[in-house]
Design a protein around this motif. Structure first.
Motif, PDB file in Angstrom:
ATOM      1  N   MET A  33       0.843  -1.211   0.000  1.00 22.55           N
ATOM      2  CA  MET A  33       0.000   0.000   0.000  1.00 22.55           C
ATOM      3  C   MET A  33       0.873   1.254   0.000  1.00 22.55           C
ATOM      4  O   MET A  33       0.607   2.218  -0.712  1.00 22.55           O
ATOM      5  CB  MET A  33      -0.920   0.013   1.235  1.00 22.55           C
ATOM      6  N   GLU A  34       1.918   1.230   0.821  1.00 23.87           N
ATOM      7  CA  GLU A  34       2.808   2.399   0.889  1.00 23.87           C
ATOM      8  C   GLU A  34       3.517   2.622  -0.444  1.00 23.87           C
ATOM      9  O   GLU A  34       3.627   3.759  -0.910  1.00 23.87           O
ATOM     10  CB  GLU A  34       3.851   2.214   2.000  1.00 23.87           C
ATOM     11  N   LEU A  35       4.004   1.535  -1.050  1.00 18.24           N
ATOM     12  CA  LEU A  35       4.742   1.698  -2.311  1.00 18.24           C
ATOM     13  C   LEU A  35       3.833   2.177  -3.429  1.00 18.24           C
ATOM     14  O   LEU A  35       4.241   3.006  -4.256  1.00 18.24           O
ATOM     15  CB  LEU A  35       5.434   0.387  -2.695  1.00 18.24           C
ATOM     16  N   GLU A  66       7.562  10.657   3.300  1.00 16.30           N
ATOM     17  CA  GLU A  66       7.021   9.995   4.499  1.00 16.30           C
ATOM     18  C   GLU A  66       6.517   8.599   4.169  1.00 16.30           C
ATOM     19  O   GLU A  66       6.759   7.645   4.907  1.00 16.30           O
ATOM     20  CB  GLU A  66       5.878  10.824   5.104  1.00 16.30           C
ATOM     21  N   GLU A  67       5.803   8.483   3.035  1.00 18.45           N
ATOM     22  CA  GLU A  67       5.246   7.170   2.667  1.00 18.45           C
ATOM     23  C   GLU A  67       6.379   6.185   2.336  1.00 18.45           C
ATOM     24  O   GLU A  67       6.307   5.014   2.690  1.00 18.45           O
ATOM     25  CB  GLU A  67       4.279   7.285   1.470  1.00 18.45           C
ATOM     26  N   LEU A  68       7.414   6.694   1.710  1.00 20.87           N
ATOM     27  CA  LEU A  68       8.585   5.841   1.416  1.00 20.87           C
ATOM     28  C   LEU A  68       9.215   5.352   2.729  1.00 20.87           C
ATOM     29  O   LEU A  68       9.578   4.180   2.866  1.00 20.87           O
ATOM     30  CB  LEU A  68       9.596   6.646   0.597  1.00 20.87           C
ATOM     31  N   GLY A  69       9.316   6.262   3.685  1.00 20.59           N
ATOM     32  CA  GLY A  69       9.840   5.886   4.998  1.00 20.59           C
ATOM     33  C   GLY A  69       8.968   4.824   5.665  1.00 20.59           C
ATOM     34  O   GLY A  69       9.477   3.894   6.298  1.00 20.59           O
ATOM     35  N   HIS A  70       7.637   4.945   5.504  1.00 17.49           N
ATOM     36  CA  HIS A  70       6.738   3.930   6.063  1.00 17.49           C
ATOM     37  C   HIS A  70       7.013   2.571   5.423  1.00 17.49           C
ATOM     38  O   HIS A  70       7.069   1.562   6.114  1.00 17.49           O
ATOM     39  CB  HIS A  70       5.275   4.313   5.807  1.00 17.49           C
ATOM     40  N   ALA A  71       7.155   2.563   4.091  1.00 19.68           N
ATOM     41  CA  ALA A  71       7.429   1.297   3.385  1.00 19.68           C
ATOM     42  C   ALA A  71       8.696   0.656   3.947  1.00 19.68           C
ATOM     43  O   ALA A  71       8.749  -0.564   4.176  1.00 19.68           O
ATOM     44  CB  ALA A  71       7.559   1.548   1.881  1.00 19.68           C
ATOM     45  N   ASP A 149       0.690   9.602  11.252  1.00 20.85           N
ATOM     46  CA  ASP A 149       1.068  10.310  10.022  1.00 20.85           C
ATOM     47  C   ASP A 149      -0.078  10.297   9.019  1.00 20.85           C
ATOM     48  O   ASP A 149      -0.384  11.314   8.390  1.00 20.85           O
ATOM     49  CB  ASP A 149       2.297   9.652   9.370  1.00 20.85           C
ATOM     50  N   GLU A 150      -0.707   9.108   8.849  1.00 15.31           N
ATOM     51  CA  GLU A 150      -1.780   8.999   7.846  1.00 15.31           C
ATOM     52  C   GLU A 150      -2.984   9.855   8.249  1.00 15.31           C
ATOM     53  O   GLU A 150      -3.629  10.471   7.393  1.00 15.31           O
ATOM     54  CB  GLU A 150      -2.232   7.543   7.661  1.00 15.31           C
ATOM     55  N   GLU A 151      -3.276   9.904   9.536  1.00 13.49           N
ATOM     56  CA  GLU A 151      -4.385  10.749   9.982  1.00 13.49           C
ATOM     57  C   GLU A 151      -4.072  12.222   9.700  1.00 13.49           C
ATOM     58  O   GLU A 151      -4.963  12.994   9.335  1.00 13.49           O
ATOM     59  CB  GLU A 151      -4.683  10.509  11.474  1.00 13.49           C
TER      60      GLU A 151
END
Ligand SMILES: [Fe+2]
Ligand SMILES: [Fe+2]
Length: 170
Positions: A33-35, A66-71, A149-151
């Protein structure tokens, strides 16, 4: 798949193998999902045209990192749980709502797409947090941080949408 583990207790212990597998599967979904979000946000941080586009483009540009960091966090946690980070051939795209709009000035399409993506992440991460309860505090703690973060992302884009609605543009 049996993995020899040495932890005496907690999620890394031998008798928690089933729970580990369950959590690893949830983390793999989160990783994809993040990627996919990274791909969608790159496109939507570049494509939009018009005087109103700049704010949206910049917000998405920031989120990409941020999303890359989550992945990367999800990948590392998969490994820590004795899993293997999947290869790209296992990837299946799902974000139909974040495809480029017909008109690149259609920012409402982009805003709504981002809201859908963030809502999807929020739903899945709540599920992961619940699955970890009483079993894997470390994954739970990590995902709670990511959920925040997503919120934040959702809240920002809801604000954008509100402005468009107030002006009768959405
Ligand atoms: Fe994310
Ligand atoms: Fe996000």
């Amino acid at each position: 798949m049996a993995t020899r583990t040495s932890a005496a207790q907690g999620i890394l212990s031998a008798d928690r193998a089933d729970k580990r597998d369950e959590i690893i599967e949830l983390l793999k979904t989160a990783y994809w999902m993040e990627l996919e979000t990274v791909m969608s946000y790159i496109a939507n941080s570049v494509n939009p045209d018009g005087v109103r586009a700049q704010e949206i483009r910049e917000a998405l540009e920031e989120d990409i990192q941020e999303e890359l960091g989550h992945a990367q966090q999800f990948a590392n946690r998969i490994k820590e749980l004795y899993g293997v980070v999947p290869g790209s051939l296992e990837f299946r795209a799902e974000q139909s709502y974040l495809q480029p709009p017909e008109e690149q000035t259609d920012l409402v399409h982009v805003i709504r797409g981002v809201i859908d993506a963030e809502n999807g992440a929020i739903e899945h991460y709540n599920k992961v947090i619940e699955a970890c309860d009483g079993a894997d505090w470390v994954t739970q703690d990590m995902v709670i941080d990511i959920l925040r973060d997503e919120e934040g992302h959702l809240r920002l884009f809801e604000g954008f949408l509100r402005e468009y609605e107030a002006e009768g543009l959405a």
